[in-house]
Scaffold this motif. Structure first.
Motif, PDB file in Angstrom:
ATOM      1  N   TYR A  40       0.828  -1.218   0.000  1.00  0.00           N
ATOM      2  CA  TYR A  40       0.000   0.000   0.000  1.00  0.00           C
ATOM      3  C   TYR A  40       0.858   1.262   0.000  1.00  0.00           C
ATOM      4  N   PRO A  41       0.349   2.358  -0.562  1.00  0.00           N
ATOM      5  CA  PRO A  41       1.135   3.606  -0.633  1.00  0.00           C
ATOM      6  C   PRO A  41       1.281   4.248   0.750  1.00  0.00           C
ATOM      7  N   ARG A  51     -10.761   5.597  -0.909  1.00  0.00           N
ATOM      8  CA  ARG A  51     -11.173   4.896  -2.137  1.00  0.00           C
ATOM      9  C   ARG A  51     -11.918   3.601  -1.822  1.00  0.00           C
ATOM     10  N   PHE A  55     -15.912   2.969  -2.539  1.00  0.00           N
ATOM     11  CA  PHE A  55     -16.329   1.839  -3.378  1.00  0.00           C
ATOM     12  C   PHE A  55     -17.353   0.962  -2.641  1.00  0.00           C
ATOM     13  N   TYR A  66     -18.262   6.915  -5.582  1.00  0.00           N
ATOM     14  CA  TYR A  66     -17.056   6.276  -6.120  1.00  0.00           C
ATOM     15  C   TYR A  66     -16.973   6.449  -7.633  1.00  0.00           C
ATOM     16  N   ARG A  70     -13.803   8.033  -9.292  1.00  0.00           N
ATOM     17  CA  ARG A  70     -12.823   7.103  -9.845  1.00  0.00           C
ATOM     18  C   ARG A  70     -13.229   6.471 -11.168  1.00  0.00           C
ATOM     19  N   ARG A  78      -7.408  -2.607 -11.771  1.00  0.00           N
ATOM     20  CA  ARG A  78      -6.780  -1.693 -10.807  1.00  0.00           C
ATOM     21  C   ARG A  78      -5.831  -2.417  -9.861  1.00  0.00           C
ATOM     22  N   HIS A  79      -6.023  -3.721  -9.682  1.00  0.00           N
ATOM     23  CA  HIS A  79      -5.122  -4.473  -8.796  1.00  0.00           C
ATOM     24  C   HIS A  79      -3.942  -5.092  -9.548  1.00  0.00           C
ATOM     25  N   TRP A  92      -5.393 -10.363   3.532  1.00  0.00           N
ATOM     26  CA  TRP A  92      -6.376  -9.279   3.383  1.00  0.00           C
ATOM     27  C   TRP A  92      -7.662  -9.654   4.124  1.00  0.00           C
ATOM     28  N   LEU A 124      -9.666 -11.471  -7.122  1.00  0.00           N
ATOM     29  CA  LEU A 124      -8.585 -10.513  -7.388  1.00  0.00           C
ATOM     30  C   LEU A 124      -7.193 -11.148  -7.377  1.00  0.00           C
TER      31      LEU A 124
HETATM   32  C1  HEM Z   1      -7.190  -9.850  -2.222  1.00  0.00           C
HETATM   33  C2  HEM Z   1      -6.425  -9.043  -1.500  1.00  0.00           C
HETATM   34  C3  HEM Z   1      -6.285  -7.572  -1.819  1.00  0.00           C
HETATM   35  C4  HEM Z   1      -5.119  -6.880  -1.890  1.00  0.00           C
HETATM   36  C5  HEM Z   1      -3.719  -7.430  -1.631  1.00  0.00           C
HETATM   37  C6  HEM Z   1      -5.458  -5.516  -2.263  1.00  0.00           C
HETATM   38  C7  HEM Z   1      -4.541  -4.493  -2.429  1.00  0.00           C
HETATM   39  C8  HEM Z   1      -4.843  -3.230  -2.847  1.00  0.00           C
HETATM   40  C9  HEM Z   1      -3.895  -2.163  -3.002  1.00  0.00           C
HETATM   41  C10 HEM Z   1      -2.390  -2.282  -2.722  1.00  0.00           C
HETATM   42  C11 HEM Z   1      -4.553  -1.075  -3.426  1.00  0.00           C
HETATM   43  C12 HEM Z   1      -4.013   0.324  -3.737  1.00  0.00           C
HETATM   44  C13 HEM Z   1      -4.387   1.252  -2.623  1.00  0.00           C
HETATM   45  C14 HEM Z   1      -4.824   2.597  -3.144  1.00  0.00           C
HETATM   46  O1  HEM Z   1      -3.948   3.441  -3.333  1.00  0.00           O
HETATM   47  O2  HEM Z   1      -6.043   2.792  -3.344  1.00  0.00           O
HETATM   48  C15 HEM Z   1      -5.959  -1.442  -3.556  1.00  0.00           C
HETATM   49  C16 HEM Z   1      -6.957  -0.592  -3.978  1.00  0.00           C
HETATM   50  C17 HEM Z   1      -8.285  -0.924  -3.977  1.00  0.00           C
HETATM   51  N1  HEM Z   1      -8.839  -2.105  -3.604  1.00  0.00           N
HETATM   52 FE1  HEM Z   1      -7.820  -3.752  -3.056  1.00  0.00          FE
HETATM   53  N2  HEM Z   1      -6.815  -5.409  -2.408  1.00  0.00           N
HETATM   54  C18 HEM Z   1      -7.372  -6.634  -2.132  1.00  0.00           C
HETATM   55  C19 HEM Z   1      -8.709  -6.943  -2.118  1.00  0.00           C
HETATM   56  C20 HEM Z   1      -9.725  -6.056  -2.379  1.00  0.00           C
HETATM   57  C21 HEM Z   1     -11.142  -6.365  -2.284  1.00  0.00           C
HETATM   58  C22 HEM Z   1     -11.707  -7.714  -1.839  1.00  0.00           C
HETATM   59  C23 HEM Z   1     -11.810  -5.250  -2.665  1.00  0.00           C
HETATM   60  C24 HEM Z   1     -13.287  -4.986  -2.780  1.00  0.00           C
HETATM   61  C25 HEM Z   1     -14.234  -5.717  -2.222  1.00  0.00           C
HETATM   62  C26 HEM Z   1     -10.826  -4.245  -2.992  1.00  0.00           C
HETATM   63  C27 HEM Z   1     -11.120  -2.974  -3.416  1.00  0.00           C
HETATM   64  C28 HEM Z   1     -10.198  -2.007  -3.717  1.00  0.00           C
HETATM   65  C29 HEM Z   1     -10.549  -0.685  -4.203  1.00  0.00           C
HETATM   66  C30 HEM Z   1     -11.942  -0.149  -4.475  1.00  0.00           C
HETATM   67  C31 HEM Z   1      -9.338  -0.007  -4.387  1.00  0.00           C
HETATM   68  C32 HEM Z   1      -9.172   1.413  -4.932  1.00  0.00           C
HETATM   69  C33 HEM Z   1      -9.233   1.358  -6.448  1.00  0.00           C
HETATM   70  C34 HEM Z   1      -9.085   2.743  -7.058  1.00  0.00           C
HETATM   71  O3  HEM Z   1     -10.093   3.455  -7.123  1.00  0.00           O
HETATM   72  O4  HEM Z   1      -7.975   3.076  -7.452  1.00  0.00           O
HETATM   73  N3  HEM Z   1      -9.579  -4.768  -2.811  1.00  0.00           N
HETATM   74  N4  HEM Z   1      -6.110  -2.757  -3.184  1.00  0.00           N
END
Ligand code: HEM
Length: 135
Positions: A40-41, A51, A55, A66, A70, A78-79, A92, A124
């Motif tokens: 993470y940042p 964010r 969401f 959202y 975004r 995005r991931h 997570w 993801l």
């Molecule tokens: C499976 C393990 C997961 C990991 C390792 C992970 C990791 C990350 C990381 C590193 C970011 C960037 C943080 C940022 O600057 O926004 C991010 C963003 C985000 N994640 Fe995940 N995430 C995971 C699961 C999920 C799940 C389950 C959801 C939704 C139910 C989710 C929704 C989001 C959203 C909405 C963003 C921001 C996207 C954007 O608008 O740029 N993530 N995640």
């Protein structure tokens, strides 16, 4: 996966306040986590918290802020820059399950949120072996 009617009923149950408590409890654990911390940042955890919160509010039936902030979620895309393997996915969920407990949301809401979050987290995974259900 819970059905769409159940999913979109969550916002009415817990409101902005409930999502803020949940996501706050999640992100408090991130910097000190050996697996997720480095992903993470560090200089924009507040932004990341916002964010995810915005969401979840949208996806669980609340206002669609959202989308305005975004655009289309495209969560897999995005991931893509982050290495999400089974270990990261499981960690997570550990942090999110703790956050769900700590936030003390009504059981009628968590019973819908937990399986939804589990399923999206699995979806993801983008590195290493993928579970059979999405291969
Ligand atoms: C499976 C393990 C997961 C990991 C390792 C992970 C990791 C990350 C990381 C590193 C970011 C960037 C943080 C940022 O600057 O926004 C991010 C963003 C985000 N994640 Fe995940 N995430 C995971 C699961 C999920 C799940 C389950 C959801 C939704 C139910 C989710 C929704 C989001 C959203 C909405 C963003 C921001 C996207 C954007 O608008 O740029 N993530 N995640």
């Amino acid at each position: 996966m819970p059905d769409e009617t159940a999913i979109s009923s969550v916002y009415a149950q817990i409101g902005d306040e409930g999502f803020k408590r949940l996501v706050g409890a999640f992100y408090r654990q991130v910097p000190g986590d050996d697996v997720l911390g480095p992903l993470y940042p560090a200089d924009d955890l507040e932004g990341a918290e916002h964010r995810l919160c915005s969401f979840l509010i949208f996806r669980f039936g609340g206002p669609d802020r959202y989308l305005h902030e975004r655009g289309h979620p495209q969560l897999r895309m995005r991931h893509a820059p982050f290495a999400v393997d089974q270990i990261a996915r499981d960690r997570w969920m550990v942090l999110m399950n703790r956050a769900l407990d700590e936030a003390q949301l009504p059981a009628t809401a968590t019973v819908i949120m937990r399986p939804f979050l589990e399923e999206v987290a699995t979806f993801l995974i983008n590195r290493g072996a993928r579970p059979a259900i999405i291969s």
